[in-house]
Design a protein around this motif. Structure first.
Motif, PDB file in Angstrom:
ATOM      1  N   VAL A   1      -0.632   7.652  -1.725  1.00 30.09           N
ATOM      2  CA  VAL A   1      -0.622   6.761  -0.576  1.00 30.09           C
ATOM      3  C   VAL A   1      -1.371   7.402   0.592  1.00 30.09           C
ATOM      4  O   VAL A   1      -1.441   8.628   0.702  1.00 30.09           O
ATOM      5  CB  VAL A   1       0.819   6.423  -0.145  1.00 30.09           C
ATOM      6  N   PRO A   2      -1.944   6.594   1.471  1.00 26.97           N
ATOM      7  CA  PRO A   2      -2.637   7.169   2.633  1.00 26.97           C
ATOM      8  C   PRO A   2      -1.652   7.903   3.534  1.00 26.97           C
ATOM      9  O   PRO A   2      -0.536   7.435   3.758  1.00 26.97           O
ATOM     10  CB  PRO A   2      -3.216   5.934   3.347  1.00 26.97           C
TER      11      PRO A   2
ATOM     12  N   ARG B   1      -1.525   9.413   7.327  1.00 30.96           N
ATOM     13  CA  ARG B   1      -2.270   9.500   8.569  1.00 30.96           C
ATOM     14  C   ARG B   1      -1.327   9.586   9.748  1.00 30.96           C
ATOM     15  O   ARG B   1      -0.155   9.210   9.657  1.00 30.96           O
ATOM     16  CB  ARG B   1      -3.190   8.288   8.740  1.00 30.96           C
TER      17      ARG B   1
ATOM     18  N   THR C   1       0.818  -1.223   0.000  1.00 34.74           N
ATOM     19  CA  THR C   1       0.000   0.000   0.000  1.00 34.74           C
ATOM     20  C   THR C   1       0.846   1.263   0.000  1.00 34.74           C
ATOM     21  O   THR C   1       0.382   2.308  -0.447  1.00 34.74           O
ATOM     22  CB  THR C   1      -0.934   0.003   1.226  1.00 34.74           C
ATOM     23  N   TRP C   2       2.075   1.184   0.490  1.00 33.33           N
ATOM     24  CA  TRP C   2       2.913   2.383   0.578  1.00 33.33           C
ATOM     25  C   TRP C   2       4.171   2.278  -0.284  1.00 33.33           C
ATOM     26  O   TRP C   2       4.373   3.097  -1.172  1.00 33.33           O
ATOM     27  CB  TRP C   2       3.314   2.635   2.039  1.00 33.33           C
TER      28      TRP C   2
END
Length: 465
Positions: free
Chosen positions: A453-454, A456, A99-100
């Motif tokens: 990418v997220p 947070r 995901t990253w």
């Protein structure tokens, strides 16, 4: 045919306690290193070398400790450096990569690769690391090589090597091998930056690519590196696909051997340990990454056993969102601390062994011990001057213990690579660090936006200005 060598040095690194890491592991109190061109001309007492070559310019190392340059055998120079502390440290297995990390690499522009490698090089040198081996996740290796030359660091460079469908920078096995062959030919072994045959590894290469990469390394006289078994996922995958554990499958393909540096090799069984020892396959051990990612090194790691039995072990710091730091002295202390604790044996490997892993042992594992890793005449003048005036050095005791257990990269004052001063008074000589920080911040913002990418944080972050 080369002519006679220099008759006198151009620089004396004088007055420090010289940790030679030579075969006798001699420490010369008040010693000096004579540097001629790229090489070490002599190592001895400061008074002796001054008398032999009067008037030679000096780098004052009094109240300092002088060591060989440190060796980082596994470093991702692109992707993570421009996204430091952006990948959360509480993710389930595989998420950090899928995901990253992979989207970040896929979004890298050529200029990002060069800037990222420049940032990694500055951090490495300021921590006393003079040789780095790229982990093989580079899309634009010529740009990374340019950055390495600019900052003045030594090392190996590789490119993406996998043939799984749909992955960024993947290609059929033949095309990947052609790409790696061109890289190795462009940067032959023995240069300041040399080409390595690099595969992503894990279960992401066909047997054709694995065997072809090993043959390429052998025929070109190059080194090879790939990732294997940092967690229990690789053994499960290989057993399902091939009926063999990973290292044994590589052995069946004739991939193992002294040309190969396996990154990680945490989850090995008895037969795999024997295979690595029998073939003289080296391992790059990155303990901080396994702790941050919760991969089970305290449960499964057998690196201390490999070392005790004559295995070839080097240290690595992995990626800027895995081990998170280029400080190889911290890595060295962790490596031997884990060995003692896992075995419940305080007599196990200690500071002396840790410093060997970071210098001459690491150099041997990456195939460069004839050139680097110790301060001896004829070797490259890759050396580090550690400021020993701080409280962590006061009072002075055993030098290996203070380097490994008390100090860290913050003590590094000056660094030479190939006789060239690349760090002076804690700052890189060849790079404007303020301008680099500004450029890295801007490039990071653009990269993160392109990668999608997220982003947070577990804590609310509020503007207070």
């Amino acid at each position: 045919m080369s002519g006679p060598g220099p008759t006198r040095p151009e620089l004396l690194v004088a007055g420090g306690d010289v940790v030679t890491m030579n075969p006798r592991r001699e420490v010369l109190l008040g010693g000096a290193v004579a540097v001629a061109g790229e090489r070490i001309m002599a190592v001895g007492a400061t008074s002796e070398l001054r008398a032999r070559w009067p008037g030679t310019p000096e780098l004052d190392a009094s109240e300092c400790v002088v060591t060989p340059g440190l060796v980082n055998a596994h470093l991702h120079q692109t992707g993570d450096p421009l996204a430091r502390a952006r990948i959360p440290d509480d993710l389930p297995p595989g998420a950090a990569v899928d995901t990253w990390a992979v989207p970040l690499h896929a979004a890298h522009l050529p200029a990002d690769d060069e800037l990222s490698a420049l940032l990694a090089g500055v951090e490495s040198l300021r921590n006393g690391v003079t040789t780095v081996i790229e982990a093989g996740t580079v899309a634009h290796p010529e740009r990374v090589a340019a950055a390495m030359h600019k900052v003045g660091i030594r090392g190996g460079i590789g490119a993406w090597g996998w043939d799984v469908p749909g992955a960024p920078f993947a290609a059929p096995a033949g095309e990947v091998l052609d790409r790696l062959a061109a890289l190795v030919d462009a940067h032959p072994a023995g240069g300041r930056v040399e080409g390595w045959v690099t595969l992503v590894g894990h279960g992401l290469a066909s047997d054709e690519l694995l065997a072809g990469a090993a043959e390429l390394a052998r025929t070109r006289g190059a080194r090879m590196t790939m990732h294997l078994s940092p967690s229990g996922a690789d053994p499960q995958d290989y057993l399902r696909r091939t009926g063999r554990r990973p290292a044994l499958h590589l052995a069946s393909l004739d991939v193992l051997g002294p040309h190969l540096l396996l990154a990680h090799a945490v989850w090995l069984d008895d037969a795999e340990v024997e295979a690595l020892l029998a073939t003289r396959t080296a391992v790059a051990y990155c303990p901080w990454a396994y702790l941050r990612l919760g991969q089970g090194v305290t449960r499964a790691g057998r690196h201390a056993e490999l070392l005790r039995r004559g295995g070839r072990i080097a240290l690595g710091t992995d990626a800027a969102n895995a081990a998170d730091s280029a400080d190889l002295l911290r890595t060295a202390s962790l490596a031997v601390g884990l060995a003692k604790d896992m075995a419940l044996d305080p007599t196990g490997p200690g500071a002396a062994e840790a410093l060997e892993l970071a210098t001459i042992g690491g150099a041997e594992a990456i195939g460069m011990a004839d050139r680097i890793g110790s301060l001896e005449p004829g070797k490259y003048a890759d050396l580090v001057v550690h400021d020993a005036t701080g409280p962590q050095w006061t009072p002075r005791g055993d030098v290996a213990q203070q380097l490994v257990w008390s100090a860290d990269g913050r003590s590094v004052r000056d660094v030479l690579v190939g006789g060239r001063v690349v760090v002076r008074d804690h700052a890189c000589v060849e790079v404007d660090e303020r301008a680099l920080r500004t450029a890295a911040v801007r490039a990071s913002e653009a990269l993160l936006a392109r990668a999608g990418v997220p982003l947070r944080s577990r804590w609310p972050t509020l503007r207070a200005y």
